[in-house]
Design a protein around this motif. Structure first.
Motif, PDB file in Angstrom:
ATOM      1  N   GLU A  44       0.818  -1.215   0.000  1.00  0.00           N
ATOM      2  CA  GLU A  44       0.000   0.000   0.000  1.00  0.00           C
ATOM      3  C   GLU A  44       0.855   1.270   0.000  1.00  0.00           C
ATOM      4  OE1 GLU A  44      -4.048  -1.755   2.103  1.00  0.00           O
ATOM      5  OE2 GLU A  44      -2.648  -0.613   3.334  1.00  0.00           O
ATOM      6  N   HIS A  45       1.957   1.252   0.742  1.00  0.00           N
ATOM      7  CA  HIS A  45       2.876   2.406   0.714  1.00  0.00           C
ATOM      8  C   HIS A  45       3.419   2.609  -0.693  1.00  0.00           C
ATOM      9  CE1 HIS A  45       3.297   3.964   4.803  1.00  0.00           C
ATOM     10  NE2 HIS A  45       3.177   2.718   5.247  1.00  0.00           N
ATOM     11  N   GLY A  48       1.033   4.141  -3.002  1.00  0.00           N
ATOM     12  CA  GLY A  48       0.609   5.494  -2.651  1.00  0.00           C
ATOM     13  C   GLY A  48      -0.811   5.576  -2.127  1.00  0.00           C
ATOM     14  N   TYR A  49      -1.338   4.488  -1.573  1.00  0.00           N
ATOM     15  CA  TYR A  49      -2.697   4.478  -1.054  1.00  0.00           C
ATOM     16  C   TYR A  49      -2.788   5.267   0.243  1.00  0.00           C
ATOM     17  CZ  TYR A  49      -3.704   0.679  -4.339  1.00  0.00           C
ATOM     18  OH  TYR A  49      -3.877  -0.085  -5.465  1.00  0.00           O
ATOM     19  N   ASP A  50      -3.973   5.876   0.451  1.00  0.00           N
ATOM     20  CA  ASP A  50      -4.218   6.552   1.722  1.00  0.00           C
ATOM     21  C   ASP A  50      -4.404   5.494   2.811  1.00  0.00           C
ATOM     22  OD1 ASP A  50      -6.690   5.684   0.628  1.00  0.00           O
ATOM     23  OD2 ASP A  50      -7.796   7.152   1.798  1.00  0.00           O
ATOM     24  N   VAL A  51      -4.102   5.841   4.008  1.00  0.00           N
ATOM     25  CA  VAL A  51      -4.225   4.991   5.185  1.00  0.00           C
ATOM     26  C   VAL A  51      -3.512   3.640   4.983  1.00  0.00           C
ATOM     27  CG1 VAL A  51      -5.810   4.265   7.011  1.00  0.00           C
ATOM     28  CG2 VAL A  51      -6.565   5.988   5.390  1.00  0.00           C
ATOM     29  N   PRO A  52      -2.258   3.650   4.545  1.00  0.00           N
ATOM     30  CA  PRO A  52      -1.580   2.374   4.289  1.00  0.00           C
ATOM     31  C   PRO A  52      -1.258   1.614   5.576  1.00  0.00           C
ATOM     32  CG  PRO A  52      -0.046   4.174   4.062  1.00  0.00           C
ATOM     33  CD  PRO A  52      -1.401   4.787   4.283  1.00  0.00           C
ATOM     34  N   TRP A 100     -11.948  -2.004   8.936  1.00  0.00           N
ATOM     35  CA  TRP A 100     -10.906  -1.885   7.908  1.00  0.00           C
ATOM     36  C   TRP A 100     -10.336  -3.270   7.588  1.00  0.00           C
ATOM     37  CZ3 TRP A 100     -10.217   2.190   5.008  1.00  0.00           C
ATOM     38  CH2 TRP A 100      -9.038   2.342   4.263  1.00  0.00           C
ATOM     39  N   ARG A 123     -12.232   0.811   0.220  1.00  0.00           N
ATOM     40  CA  ARG A 123     -11.518   1.529  -0.840  1.00  0.00           C
ATOM     41  C   ARG A 123     -11.600   0.694  -2.127  1.00  0.00           C
ATOM     42  NH1 ARG A 123     -11.690   4.765   2.767  1.00  0.00           N
ATOM     43  NH2 ARG A 123     -10.061   6.197   3.425  1.00  0.00           N
ATOM     44  N   HIS A 126      -9.002   0.898  -4.923  1.00  0.00           N
ATOM     45  CA  HIS A 126      -7.634   0.412  -4.715  1.00  0.00           C
ATOM     46  C   HIS A 126      -7.481  -0.932  -5.419  1.00  0.00           C
ATOM     47  CE1 HIS A 126      -6.617   2.860  -0.816  1.00  0.00           C
ATOM     48  NE2 HIS A 126      -6.972   3.627  -1.845  1.00  0.00           N
TER      49      HIS A 126
END
Length: 155
Positions: A44-45, A48-52, A100, A123, A126
């Motif tokens: 996820e990092h 570039g995803y939010d809340v990784p 989540w 998400r 994603h």
């Protein structure tokens, strides 16, 4: 000519979750000795995803999964998970699965178990298409599931 999938090893650690004198129990999957939280966090990092990486294992005392062995082999008793054809392998770092989850399909054939089709339902845009699949020898996977079930059934 089809290639053989990369064989992984899985284990499920049961460890204390939360603070306080009587912490809950967390079930955390590891693939080749790396936690699934760390694997998906890195993915996820990089994407570039939010809340990784805002995950924890399944907090067993907060989630009614039914029979753990059935759940981890993709046969959840809960109508919600069964209807969707997935299971949550991770929950939120707050301890609530529904907040989540990291979901995946569990596919079983004669010799293999595969986790694929990962998704973060909150998400839907994603794309986890390049995360996994993770394939295990069925006998190794089932042994890891039995060991986790034995740990969670002990007082």
């Amino acid at each position: 000519m089809p290639t053989s999938p990369l064989m992984r090893k899985v284990r499920f650690d049961v460890r204390p979750w939360g603070d306080g004198p009587d912490p809950a129990r967390e079930l955390l999957p590891y693939i080749d000795n790396v936690s699934l939280v760390d694997l998906v966090s890195g993915f996820e990092h990089a994407a570039g995803y939010d809340v990784p990486g805002a995950y924890a294992g399944i907090v067993l005392d907060h989630f009614n999964f039914g029979d753990l062995a059935a759940y981890l082999t993709g046969q959840p008793e809960s109508a919600y998970w069964a209807k969707r054809g997935v299971i949550a392998l991770l929950g939120c770092d707050c301890g609530e699965v529904g907040c989540w989850p990291l979901e995946a399909r569990v596919l079983i054939d004669d010799d293999l178990v595969t986790w694929r089709g990962f998704a973060q339902p909150h998400r839907p845009k994603h794309d986890y298409g390049s995360f996994g699949p993770f394939t295990f020898q069925r006998n190794q996977y089932e042994r890891a599931v039995r060991e986790a079930a034995a740990l969670t059934s002990s007082p």
